[in-house]
Design a protein around this motif. Structure first.
Motif, PDB file in Angstrom:
ATOM      1  N   LEU A  28       0.829  -1.206   0.000  1.00 32.21           N
ATOM      2  CA  LEU A  28       0.000   0.000   0.000  1.00 32.21           C
ATOM      3  C   LEU A  28       0.864   1.256   0.000  1.00 32.21           C
ATOM      4  O   LEU A  28       0.592   2.201  -0.733  1.00 32.21           O
ATOM      5  N   THR A  29       1.925   1.266   0.813  1.00 32.91           N
ATOM      6  CA  THR A  29       2.802   2.445   0.823  1.00 32.91           C
ATOM      7  C   THR A  29       3.472   2.638  -0.530  1.00 32.91           C
ATOM      8  O   THR A  29       3.614   3.768  -0.994  1.00 32.91           O
ATOM      9  N   GLU A  30       3.857   1.541  -1.184  1.00 37.32           N
ATOM     10  CA  GLU A  30       4.448   1.647  -2.523  1.00 37.32           C
ATOM     11  C   GLU A  30       3.435   2.210  -3.512  1.00 37.32           C
ATOM     12  O   GLU A  30       3.766   3.059  -4.335  1.00 37.32           O
ATOM     13  N   LEU A  31       2.207   1.740  -3.435  1.00 39.28           N
ATOM     14  CA  LEU A  31       1.150   2.222  -4.321  1.00 39.28           C
ATOM     15  C   LEU A  31       0.905   3.717  -4.124  1.00 39.28           C
ATOM     16  O   LEU A  31       0.735   4.466  -5.091  1.00 39.28           O
ATOM     17  N   LEU A  32       0.908   4.156  -2.872  1.00 39.85           N
ATOM     18  CA  LEU A  32       0.648   5.557  -2.547  1.00 39.85           C
ATOM     19  C   LEU A  32       1.872   6.452  -2.735  1.00 39.85           C
ATOM     20  O   LEU A  32       1.755   7.679  -2.705  1.00 39.85           O
ATOM     21  N   GLY A  33       3.048   5.841  -2.891  1.00 40.08           N
ATOM     22  CA  GLY A  33       4.263   6.620  -3.073  1.00 40.08           C
ATOM     23  C   GLY A  33       4.752   7.289  -1.804  1.00 40.08           C
ATOM     24  O   GLY A  33       5.345   8.367  -1.847  1.00 40.08           O
ATOM     25  N   VAL A  34       4.496   6.652  -0.664  1.00 37.24           N
ATOM     26  CA  VAL A  34       4.957   7.177   0.625  1.00 37.24           C
ATOM     27  C   VAL A  34       6.000   6.212   1.193  1.00 37.24           C
ATOM     28  O   VAL A  34       6.076   5.056   0.773  1.00 37.24           O
ATOM     29  N   PRO A  35       6.800   6.663   2.160  1.00 38.08           N
ATOM     30  CA  PRO A  35       7.827   5.783   2.723  1.00 38.08           C
ATOM     31  C   PRO A  35       7.238   4.556   3.410  1.00 38.08           C
ATOM     32  O   PRO A  35       6.143   4.608   3.975  1.00 38.08           O
ATOM     33  N   ARG A  36       7.992   3.470   3.354  1.00 33.92           N
ATOM     34  CA  ARG A  36       7.608   2.255   4.076  1.00 33.92           C
ATOM     35  C   ARG A  36       7.743   2.499   5.576  1.00 33.92           C
ATOM     36  O   ARG A  36       8.485   3.385   5.992  1.00 33.92           O
ATOM     37  N   PRO A  37       7.081   1.673   6.399  1.00 32.55           N
ATOM     38  CA  PRO A  37       7.292   1.777   7.849  1.00 32.55           C
ATOM     39  C   PRO A  37       8.768   1.570   8.186  1.00 32.55           C
ATOM     40  O   PRO A  37       9.474   0.820   7.505  1.00 32.55           O
ATOM     41  N   ASN A  38       9.218   2.226   9.224  1.00 29.42           N
ATOM     42  CA  ASN A  38      10.611   2.121   9.652  1.00 29.42           C
ATOM     43  C   ASN A  38      10.885   0.783  10.308  1.00 29.42           C
ATOM     44  O   ASN A  38       9.980   0.110  10.791  1.00 29.42           O
ATOM     45  N   VAL A  39      12.155   0.433  10.351  1.00 28.91           N
ATOM     46  CA  VAL A  39      12.595  -0.773  11.029  1.00 28.91           C
ATOM     47  C   VAL A  39      12.655  -0.479  12.530  1.00 28.91           C
ATOM     48  O   VAL A  39      13.143   0.575  12.940  1.00 28.91           O
ATOM     49  N   SER A  40      12.157  -1.384  13.325  1.00 27.80           N
ATOM     50  CA  SER A  40      12.255  -1.228  14.775  1.00 27.80           C
ATOM     51  C   SER A  40      13.701  -1.384  15.200  1.00 27.80           C
ATOM     52  O   SER A  40      14.457  -2.138  14.606  1.00 27.80           O
ATOM     53  N   ASP A  41      14.076  -0.678  16.236  1.00 28.01           N
ATOM     54  CA  ASP A  41      15.429  -0.843  16.764  1.00 28.01           C
ATOM     55  C   ASP A  41      15.386  -0.952  18.280  1.00 28.01           C
ATOM     56  O   ASP A  41      14.375  -0.692  18.914  1.00 28.01           O
ATOM     57  N   ASP A  43      16.692   0.827  20.533  1.00 27.43           N
ATOM     58  CA  ASP A  43      16.612   2.086  21.271  1.00 27.43           C
ATOM     59  C   ASP A  43      15.205   2.669  21.312  1.00 27.43           C
ATOM     60  O   ASP A  43      14.959   3.647  22.000  1.00 27.43           O
ATOM     61  N   GLY A  44      14.283   2.090  20.542  1.00 22.51           N
ATOM     62  CA  GLY A  44      12.926   2.605  20.526  1.00 22.51           C
ATOM     63  C   GLY A  44      12.720   3.783  19.605  1.00 22.51           C
ATOM     64  O   GLY A  44      11.695   4.453  19.679  1.00 22.51           O
ATOM     65  N   ASP A  45      13.695   4.059  18.734  1.00 22.75           N
ATOM     66  CA  ASP A  45      13.519   5.133  17.754  1.00 22.75           C
ATOM     67  C   ASP A  45      12.444   4.709  16.748  1.00 22.75           C
ATOM     68  O   ASP A  45      12.121   3.539  16.612  1.00 22.75           O
ATOM     69  N   PHE A  46      11.929   5.653  16.042  1.00 24.76           N
ATOM     70  CA  PHE A  46      10.944   5.424  14.982  1.00 24.76           C
ATOM     71  C   PHE A  46       9.641   4.847  15.524  1.00 24.76           C
ATOM     72  O   PHE A  46       8.969   4.073  14.861  1.00 24.76           O
ATOM     73  N   LEU A  47       9.280   5.169  16.748  1.00 25.13           N
ATOM     74  CA  LEU A  47       8.070   4.612  17.348  1.00 25.13           C
ATOM     75  C   LEU A  47       6.799   5.089  16.665  1.00 25.13           C
ATOM     76  O   LEU A  47       5.752   4.482  16.835  1.00 25.13           O
ATOM     77  N   ASP A  48       6.886   6.153  15.884  1.00 24.75           N
ATOM     78  CA  ASP A  48       5.687   6.712  15.285  1.00 24.75           C
ATOM     79  C   ASP A  48       5.216   5.974  14.035  1.00 24.75           C
ATOM     80  O   ASP A  48       4.059   6.054  13.679  1.00 24.75           O
TER      81      ASP A  48
END
Length: 51
Positions: A28-41, A43-48
């Motif tokens: 769906l993100t590819e179809l919409l041309g938006v970034p894919r969800p981030n990889v979890s790490d 440290d808890g970054d990218f929680l949004d």
């Protein structure tokens, strides 16, 4: 993939929601041309926006 192809591909999905949710979201993100969800790490970054 175009919108019609996406709808056709996913309208026949017989898998469980848990089994297909991430694949659906990535396509769906590819179809919409938006970034894919981030990889979890660790440290808890990218929680949004991550799986």
């Amino acid at each position: 993939m175009d919108i019609e192809g996406f709808i056709e591909r996913w309208s026949g999905s017989g898998g469980s929601e848990m089994a297909t949710a991430q694949s659906f979201a990535v396509e769906l993100t590819e179809l919409l041309g938006v970034p894919r969800p981030n990889v979890s790490d660790a440290d808890g970054d990218f929680l949004d926006y991550r799986f």
